[in-house]
Design a protein around this motif. Structure first.
Motif, PDB file in Angstrom:
ATOM      1  N   UNK A   1       0.827  -1.197   0.000  1.00  0.00           N
ATOM      2  CA  UNK A   1       0.000   0.000   0.000  1.00  0.00           C
ATOM      3  C   UNK A   1       0.865   1.252   0.000  1.00  0.00           C
ATOM      4  N   UNK A   2       0.427   2.276  -0.719  1.00  0.00           N
ATOM      5  CA  UNK A   2       1.096   3.575  -0.696  1.00  0.00           C
ATOM      6  C   UNK A   2       0.560   4.457   0.420  1.00  0.00           C
ATOM      7  N   UNK A   3      -0.551   4.037   1.017  1.00  0.00           N
ATOM      8  CA  UNK A   3      -1.212   4.870   2.021  1.00  0.00           C
ATOM      9  C   UNK A   3      -2.068   5.959   1.413  1.00  0.00           C
ATOM     10  N   UNK A   4      -2.186   5.955   0.083  1.00  0.00           N
ATOM     11  CA  UNK A   4      -2.966   6.983  -0.616  1.00  0.00           C
ATOM     12  C   UNK A   4      -4.149   6.344  -1.334  1.00  0.00           C
ATOM     13  N   UNK A   5      -5.045   7.180  -1.810  1.00  0.00           N
ATOM     14  CA  UNK A   5      -6.210   6.706  -2.555  1.00  0.00           C
ATOM     15  C   UNK A   5      -6.350   7.510  -3.840  1.00  0.00           C
ATOM     16  N   UNK A   6      -7.198   7.012  -4.717  1.00  0.00           N
ATOM     17  CA  UNK A   6      -7.502   7.756  -5.942  1.00  0.00           C
ATOM     18  C   UNK A   6      -8.209   9.053  -5.588  1.00  0.00           C
ATOM     19  N   UNK A   7      -8.153  10.031  -6.483  1.00  0.00           N
ATOM     20  CA  UNK A   7      -8.752  11.327  -6.210  1.00  0.00           C
ATOM     21  C   UNK A   7     -10.266  11.283  -6.204  1.00  0.00           C
ATOM     22  N   UNK A   8     -10.839  10.313  -6.906  1.00  0.00           N
ATOM     23  CA  UNK A   8     -12.295  10.191  -6.944  1.00  0.00           C
ATOM     24  C   UNK A   8     -12.666   8.720  -6.962  1.00  0.00           C
ATOM     25  N   UNK A   9     -13.950   8.456  -6.861  1.00  0.00           N
ATOM     26  CA  UNK A   9     -14.442   7.085  -6.861  1.00  0.00           C
ATOM     27  C   UNK A   9     -14.795   6.575  -8.233  1.00  0.00           C
ATOM     28  N   UNK A  10     -14.365   7.257  -9.274  1.00  0.00           N
ATOM     29  CA  UNK A  10     -14.662   6.796 -10.626  1.00  0.00           C
ATOM     30  C   UNK A  10     -15.975   7.340 -11.139  1.00  0.00           C
TER      31      UNK A  10
ATOM     32  N   UNK B   1     -19.149   7.190  -9.013  1.00  0.00           N
ATOM     33  CA  UNK B   1     -19.193   7.938  -7.779  1.00  0.00           C
ATOM     34  C   UNK B   1     -19.063   7.112  -6.518  1.00  0.00           C
ATOM     35  N   UNK B   2     -18.430   5.963  -6.586  1.00  0.00           N
ATOM     36  CA  UNK B   2     -18.239   5.114  -5.423  1.00  0.00           C
ATOM     37  C   UNK B   2     -17.120   5.629  -4.539  1.00  0.00           C
ATOM     38  N   UNK B   3     -16.737   4.843  -3.532  1.00  0.00           N
ATOM     39  CA  UNK B   3     -15.647   5.264  -2.646  1.00  0.00           C
ATOM     40  C   UNK B   3     -14.316   5.292  -3.389  1.00  0.00           C
ATOM     41  N   UNK B   4     -13.419   6.127  -2.910  1.00  0.00           N
ATOM     42  CA  UNK B   4     -12.094   6.203  -3.520  1.00  0.00           C
ATOM     43  C   UNK B   4     -11.334   4.903  -3.274  1.00  0.00           C
ATOM     44  N   UNK B   5     -10.559   4.473  -4.277  1.00  0.00           N
ATOM     45  CA  UNK B   5      -9.849   3.196  -4.185  1.00  0.00           C
ATOM     46  C   UNK B   5      -8.442   3.406  -3.639  1.00  0.00           C
ATOM     47  N   UNK B   6      -7.955   2.430  -2.887  1.00  0.00           N
ATOM     48  CA  UNK B   6      -6.604   2.484  -2.364  1.00  0.00           C
ATOM     49  C   UNK B   6      -5.584   2.280  -3.488  1.00  0.00           C
ATOM     50  N   UNK B   7      -4.451   2.958  -3.355  1.00  0.00           N
ATOM     51  CA  UNK B   7      -3.383   2.842  -4.343  1.00  0.00           C
ATOM     52  C   UNK B   7      -2.262   1.953  -3.798  1.00  0.00           C
TER      53      UNK B   7
END
Length: 244
Positions: A203-212, A215-221
């Motif tokens: 895990x990078x500890x970050x997420x995508x800027x949006x949920x796609x 409009x779902x939850x942001x995904x982990x990177x």
């Protein structure tokens, strides 16, 4: 001893001439599909037919160097990720010009740009792996071996991470497996299997800027981990049934 000197009594002209070429199976994923780089031959033999990028090695040139050079010269592309030797092909009549042995290479990289043809190619283009034209020489056989090598390596190595960017979502990684294997995978099962393999991703500890788009939850990177082999392996569904 340089290349112009030979041991006493040795005459290289006493042996049949054999040439060596390199051919490259370059794979990427574009528009969600596995694609193969092909060049349209501009010279005989097989002028006008599609073929793998490649050509004769030069004096003093090592095989991996020749593979990278041919790929760059004929297409304008330089592999940014992974390149490995695939196999050698030396059937006596595989090339109508003379006895030619080909050493093939397999190259992978994420979403490569459109290629440009080199001096001895009429055209260069990406072709979907499931919609290929008839190829020159024995390149259809070489390509088939390259595709099967890629499908196998996705099972037991982290090769799939070379098809995505430096950071990626598990969904994007699943898209690589689906494109290369040519079949849909259960999202939840895939996510669980990937995270259960030590060192596959981290895990990078970050997420995508949006949920796609939905409009779902942001995904982990994630980024590629340090594993060289996957244990347990991510078997293709058909092989999972065989194991069971």
């Amino acid at each position: 001893m340089d290349g112009s000197q030979f041991p006493a009594g040795y005459d290289p002209r006493a042996f049949p001439a054999v040439a060596v070429t390199v051919d490259v199976v370059a794979l990427t994923i574009r528009q969600g599909a596995l694609q193969v780089l092909l060049v349209e031959r501009g010279e005989q033999p097989y002028a006008g037919r599609w073929a793998l990028p490649g050509g004769f090695i030069r004096p003093g040139e090592d095989l991996p160097e020749a593979a990278a050079r041919e790929l760059a010269e004929e297409t304008g592309l330089t592999p940014r990720a992974h390149i490995e030797q695939l196999a050698s092909y030396g059937a006596p009549e595989r090339d109508p010009r003379m006895r030619i042995v080909s050493v093939s290479y397999l190259a992978f990289a994420p979403d490569l740009p459109d290629p440009r043809p080199g001096t001895d190619a009429a055209d260069a283009a990406w072709h979907r792996a499931d919609r290929l034209p008839e190829l020159a020489f024995d390149h259809g056989r070489i390509l088939g071996h390259g595709l099967e090598r890629a499908r196998d390596k996705l099972e037991y190595t982290p090769l799939a991470t070379t098809f995505v960017g430096e950071t990626f979502t598990i969904s994007e990684l699943r898209g690589v497996y689906e494109a290369v294997w040519g079949l849909p995978l259960h999202a939840g099962n895939f996510h669980r299997k990937v995270l259960s393999v030590p060192g596959f991703v981290e895990s990078t500890g970050e997420t995508t800027e949006s949920g796609g788009a939905r409009g779902g939850p942001r995904a982990r990177l994630y980024r590629a981990g340090d594993a060289k082999l996957l244990h347990p392996a991510l078997l293709r569904p058909a092989r999972e049934e065989e194991v069971r």
